[in-house]
Design an enzyme around this catalytic site. Structure first.
Site, short mmCIF file in Angstrom:
data_model
loop_
_atom_site.label_atom_id
_atom_site.label_comp_id
_atom_site.label_asym_id
_atom_site.label_seq_id
_atom_site.Cartn_x
_atom_site.Cartn_y
_atom_site.Cartn_z
N CYS A 29 -20.64 23.55 -3.87
CA CYS A 29 -19.21 23.47 -4.12
C CYS A 29 -19.00 22.19 -4.92
O CYS A 29 -19.92 21.69 -5.55
CB CYS A 29 -18.41 23.48 -2.81
N MET A 30 -17.79 21.64 -4.93
CA MET A 30 -17.51 20.49 -5.78
C MET A 30 -18.33 19.27 -5.37
O MET A 30 -18.71 18.47 -6.22
CB MET A 30 -16.02 20.15 -5.73
#
EC number: 2.7.1.192
Length: 474
Positions: A29-30
Site C-alpha cells: 500500500c502507500m
C-alpha cells in the site's frame, strides 16, 4: 536504492518471514510492504527491530512491514525480484503449505475481506492525490483572485486545465475500480471493467448528456443503474466468481473464445436484475449512516478517536468505499477530514513526549525523525516508533484526535459541513488546499485548520497529564 531498503535488509526480512517458500503474495500500500504468508508461525516478530523498518503488523496470513511513502513501492519491487530468483518448491511442500493457508483463512475472514480493498484501491491513491491537489490549488486561486466560472483568458484556461483531471478521474472511476476489483477477486480485469461500464451508461433515450446504452429497459423490466461504487464492487465480485465457475467446465480450446463471453452475459443479467437495485439500496443506506454520523459531533469524535486503531490493524483501507459513496451523495468526502484528526492528535502527543523527555534522550531523537512526516499526514513513524510502544501516549493521541473530530462535527452540526474534494488524499497540513464546502474553499480550510489545532493542543494536554506517567521517556 536507499539504505533503508537495501538488498541485505530485504534478504533478512525474507529469512525472518520463513523464507521464499512461505510467501504466498507480495504487494504494497502507500507505506507498507504486504507479504502474504502460508504459515504465520514461521514469522519472527522481531522484524520490527531491524534498522529501516518503522513497524510491523502481523495477522494470521499476512505480514505488513512499514517503510513509509515511496519506500514501500521500491521495497515491494525489490522483494518481488528476490522472490523471482527463489528455488521452486516440490509438490508435497506446496500442498502442505496450502493446507496451512486454508486453515489460517478460516480465522481471518474479516481481515481477508478488508485486505481486498487495499488491493483494489491502493493503485488508485496516487491519482486521487494528484487530481485532488490540482483541483484544490485551482479552486484556491480562483477564489483568492475572484475568477468567474465563465471567464475567458490565459488564467481561466490554466485553471480549467488543472481541474480537468479530477473530472476525468471521477467520471470514469468505476471502470478503474471494476478492473482492479475483478482482478482482486480472482477474475479477469477487463471483464470487471466492462461490467462496471454498464453502470455509467444512460438508459433514458431523451437524456441530453451521457452515453445512451441503446435500450431503456431489460426485456421489459426497468433499469436503474444506481449504487455506483458499491454496485460495481458487488458486480466485479460476481463476475470473478462466475468466470471461475465457467472456466472450470470450459474446454481449453474454447477458453479464450467463450469464457469471457458467457461470463459477461450472465453477470450483466444479474447486474440489471439484482445488483443495480441492491447496490442502490446499500449505497443509500451507507451514505445515510455516515452522513448522519458526520453531522453528529459525538459520532465524529468516536470515528476520529478509533481511526488510529484501524491503522494499527491495517483495516483502514476498508473506509475507501465509504469515501466514494460520500463523494457521490455529497459532492465531497466529509469523513476523511474527521479521520485525519487522528494523526493530528498523535502529533500533539509526540510533542508532549518530546517536551517531557530528557534533552539528549533517544525518545527526542525518535520524535524529531518522525514529527515532520506526521505533520504532513504520514503517521506510521509516530505510531510504531513513538506512541504505540509506550501505549499510554497512543491512547491519549486517540483522545486528541477525538477532540479534533468533535470540533469538526460541531461545526457541521451548526450548519457548515466540509470535506475533501477527492475520494482520497493526503492528510495533515498537506490536505489544507483540498478542503471544500458549499460556502467555498476558504471556510473549509479554516475549519480543517481549526480541527488540526484542537487535536494538536488536546493531544498535547492529554499526554502531558495522563500519557507520561510510568512511561519510558528515554
Amino acid at each position: 536504492m536507499a539504505k533503508e531498503i537495501s538488498s541485505e535488509l530485504l534478504n533478512t526480512i525474507l529469512t525472518r518471514v520463513g523464507g521464499p517458500g512461505n510467501i504466498a503474495s507480495c504487494g504494497n500500500c502507500m507505506t507498507r510492504l504486504r507479504l502474504g504468508v502460508h504459515d504465520s508461525s514461521l514469522v519472527d516478530p522481531n522484524i520490527k527491530t531491524l534498522e529501516g523498518v518503522k513497524g510491523v503488523i502481523l495477522t494470521s496470513d499476512q505480514v505488513q512491514v512499514v517503510f513509509g511513502p515511496g519506500k514501500a513501492h521500491r521495497a515491494t519491487k525489490a522483494m518481488s525480484e528476490l522472490l523471482g530468483e527463489a528455488p521452486v518448491q516440490d509438490a508435497a511442500e506446496i500442498a502442505a503449505q496450502n493446507k496451512r493457508q486454508l486453515k489460517a483463512k478460516q480465522t481471518s475472514g474479516v481481515q481477508q475481506f478488508l485486505a481486498k480493498f487495499a488491493t483494489i484501491f491502493t493503485p488508485l491513491i496516487p491519482g486521487f492525490i494528484a487530481a485532488g491537489l490540482l483541483l484544490g490549488i485551482a479552486t484556491l486561486i480562483a477564489t483568492v483572485m475572484h475568477v468567474p466560472a465563465d471567464a475567458q483568458g490565459t488564467l481561466p484556461d490554466a485553471l480549467n486545465f488543472m481541474k480537468v483531471f479530477s473530472k476525468g478521474l471521477f467520471t470514469f472511476l468505476v471502470i478503474l475500480v471494476g478492473y482492479n476489483a475483478a482482478q482482486a477477486f480472482g477474475g479477469t480485469g477487463v471483464n470487471g471493467a466492462i461490467i462496471a461500464a454498464l453502470f455509467l451508461l444512460g438508459y433514458n433515450p431523451a437524456a441530453t448528456t451521457g452515453y445512451y446504452a441503446g435500450f431503456h429497459d431489460f426485456f421489459g423490466l426497468p433499469i436503474d443503474p444506481r449504487g455506483n461504487i458499491i454496485g460495481v464492487l458487488i458486480a466485479a465480485w460476481a463476475c470473478a466468481r462466475i468466470e471461475g465457475m465457467v472456466r472450470r467446465f470450459m474446454p481449453d480450446d474454447l477458453d479464450m473464445l467463450l469464457t469471457s463471453l458467457i461470463t459477461l452475459l450472465i453477470t450483466a443479467t444479474l447486474a440489471y436484475l439484482i445488483i443495480m437495485p441492491l447496490g442502490g439500496w446499500l449505497f443509500e443506506g451507507m451514505s445515510w449512516l455516515f452522513m448522519h454520523l458526520n453531522s453528529n459531533p459525538l459520532g465524529c469524535a468516536v470515528l476520529a478517536g478509533l481511526f488510529l486503531i484501524a491503522v494499527v490493524f491495517g483495516v483502514h483501507q476498508g473506509f475507501i468505499p465509504v469515501y466514494l459513496a460520500l463523494m457521490d451523495s455529497q459532492g465531497f468526502n466529509s469523513l476523511f477530514p474527521i479521520l485525519s484528526m487522528a494523526g493530528a492528535g498523535q502529533v500533539g502527543a509526540a510533542l508532549a513526549l518530546y517536551w517531557r523527555a530528557q534533552p539528549h534522550s533517544g525518545l527526542r531523537s525518535q520524535v524529531r525523525g518522525a514529527i515532520i512526516p506526521g505533520l504532513l499526514g504520514v503517521g506510521e513513524p509516530l505510531i510504531y516508533g513513538v506512541t504505540l510502544p509506550r501505549m499510554k501516549p497512543f491512547i491519549t493521541a486517540c483522545l486528541g484526535g477525538a477532540a479534533g473530530g468533535l470540533f469538526i462535527g460541531l461545526i457541521a452540526w451548526w450548519g457548515l459541513p466540509m470535506g475533501l474534494n477527492s475520494a482520497f488524499g493526503p492528510s495533515g497540513l498537506v490536505a489544507l488546499p483540498l478542503m471544500t464546502s458549499a460556502q467555498g474553499i476558504l471556510p473549509a480550510m479554516a475549519i480543517y485548520a481549526g480541527g488540526i489545532l484542537v487535536a494538536w493542543v488536546c493531544g498535547f494536554i492529554f499526554t502531558t497529564l495522563f500519557g507520561c506517567r510510568n512511561v519510558n521517556l528515554d
